[in-house]
Design an enzyme around this catalytic site. Sequence first.
Site, PDB file in Angstrom:
ATOM      1  NE  ARG A 162      32.860  43.391  49.131  1.00 36.66           N
ATOM      2  CZ  ARG A 162      33.483  44.148  48.234  1.00 36.66           C
ATOM      3  NH1 ARG A 162      33.928  43.606  47.107  1.00 36.66           N
ATOM      4  NH2 ARG A 162      33.656  45.435  48.446  1.00 36.66           N
ATOM      5  CG  ASN A 206      33.533  44.644  36.688  1.00 33.93           C
ATOM      6  OD1 ASN A 206      34.593  45.114  37.070  1.00 33.93           O
ATOM      7  ND2 ASN A 206      33.025  43.582  37.277  1.00 33.93           N
ATOM      8  NE  ARG A 215      35.862  47.546  36.600  1.00 31.49           N
ATOM      9  CZ  ARG A 215      35.655  48.368  37.621  1.00 31.49           C
ATOM     10  NH1 ARG A 215      35.826  49.669  37.463  1.00 31.49           N
ATOM     11  NH2 ARG A 215      35.265  47.903  38.796  1.00 31.49           N
ATOM     12  CD  GLU A 288      34.297  49.162  42.277  1.00 30.30           C
ATOM     13  OE1 GLU A 288      35.095  48.609  41.490  1.00 30.30           O
ATOM     14  OE2 GLU A 288      33.733  50.247  42.013  1.00 30.30           O
ATOM     15  N   GLY A 318      39.464  40.988  35.833  1.00 32.07           N
ATOM     16  CA  GLY A 318      38.990  39.980  36.773  1.00 32.07           C
ATOM     17  C   GLY A 318      40.043  39.583  37.786  1.00 32.07           C
ATOM     18  CG  ASP A 320      39.562  42.628  40.902  1.00 35.17           C
ATOM     19  OD1 ASP A 320      39.448  41.393  40.824  1.00 35.17           O
ATOM     20  OD2 ASP A 320      38.587  43.373  41.069  1.00 35.17           O
ATOM     21  CD  GLU A 504      36.155  35.873  47.012  1.00 31.77           C
ATOM     22  OE1 GLU A 504      35.907  36.353  45.908  1.00 31.77           O
ATOM     23  OE2 GLU A 504      36.379  36.544  48.034  1.00 31.77           O
ATOM     24  CD  GLU A 518      40.653  46.337  46.109  1.00 29.18           C
ATOM     25  OE1 GLU A 518      41.435  47.220  45.720  1.00 29.18           O
ATOM     26  OE2 GLU A 518      39.502  46.176  45.644  1.00 29.18           O
TER      27      GLU A 518
END
Length: 545
Positions: A162, A206, A215, A288, A318, A320, A504, A518
């Site tokens: 994504r 970001n 940000r 998002e 980073g 999150d 990831e 999320e």
Amino acid sequence: MRRNRAVLWRTATCIAAAFLSVSTGPQDAVGAPSASATYVRTAATPTPGDLFGPLYVDVETRRLFSDNKAFADAVPHRAPSAILAAYRAGAPWTDARLKAFVEAEFDIPVLPPSQAVTAKTATPLEAHIASLWPVLTRPAHRSEAGGSALALPKPYVVPGGRFREIYYWDSYFTMLGLVRDGRTDLVDSMVDDFGALIDRWGHVPNGARTYYLSRSQPPFFYAMVGLSSARDRAVRRRRLGWMRREHAFWMAGEDGVKPGQARLHVVALADGEVLNRYFDARRTPRDESYSLDVQLAAASRRPATELYQDLRAGAESGWDFGSRWLADGRTLASIHTTDLIPPDLNSLLYGLERAIAADCRSLGDAHCAVAYDRRAKARARAMRRWLWDDADGLYRDYDRRAKRLTPSASAATLYPLFTGAARQADAVRVAAFVRRNLLAGGGLRTTTAATGQQWDQPNGWAPLQWIAVQGLQRYGQNALAQEIGCRWLATVKRNYADSGKLVEKYDVEAARPGGGGEYPLQDGFGWTNGVTRALDTGKCAAATD
């Protein structure tokens, strides 16, 4: 479901007027000087939520697409005003009619097939990673009217899944692998892309989307420049200019801030020393993650705008999200990122200041070199005073409102070692703490708390493994560094053998793909590929066979 949608709509309506707001937060100093103009400009740049207003809220709160990010990345076929007029004229909408309308009016991105990043045969891991660079590389990009993607002048590598745009801190770890595989052409083009963003927007956002402009992310740009082999004097001067401008972004609001106050990213401590925090200039739901943020606000007793800003600041970090940002250590609604002074951010700014000083010195600007050396020394001194926990032997986040260190213990304690900001004796104690509390069978844990958030135990992340290995080696803690690196590589290789993929994040306790967060686990994956290539020196052959 209809009742929940009404609650979400009322919550969204209450904050709609704040879409273009810029705030320094409750109890913060006001009247930031002109150096903070970039915050105003970027926060006022329309995002998809701004452009499509009630349509955006309707689509996101109905959850018409499985990925929250899909509509944020959509490209309209005509002017937003015309689409909005048609939307208003077509009311009332059922879910099916609205989805059909949106699909007719926009190009909606779809996730690439998983097979695109899966090894089809028993391909050696190193060869598979090399084959992924072309798959994850995107050409130079021009902005499209009404779309959220920012223009980039040169090719770049995306994380995967994504994450279809360039991301700031991800890219440094991706570049580690590009260097190892001889793709220095991509390293230089990505450095230039980030420089173009600094030229256009005054900082590195970001990611390359309008909704990320308010940000930044952990400032690794100076480290990316350090990976480049370019030695041309004009190129070095241009990159030095970018680094100095990025530093000015992080330090905007510094002049005149008084002890106990915070302004933008800057916090003045009681002794007058200045450190930095994560911050976002907007106080609205993230485009998002719109429905998630609005749902959280509806269930929270906090002012919605305060919650949104802390969520956004957490995204800038980073991490999150994870327990280190949570006031109660457990629930996301208690997030208070803007209250905290973190060791990772301040270590990277120390590294940036040292890099600027070194480049100024080599280019003959002695005044600049002295000024940034002085800044770096002051920052290291302030970090030792305010972020060091001498009782337990680690760096922690400092809560500026509670006026104490937080109880959270995390891999962020290794950043002062990575950038050289730590004292040797402190680094030895950090290593001991890490071995006792963060070292797992499959690599380095992110924190000592298990909350279900993705930046918590049992997850481990590629960038933190690299920070740990490099930081520990810098201070002579080679045995622990190798142990972390080899355990991590064993986890990656075992899962690659099982699935043909790199992902990831990993569960470093069970040595399997990680969970939480999320969105579903993403394949690809830029920073895992990069760190795996950079760590794989053959030293771990016995441990990973």
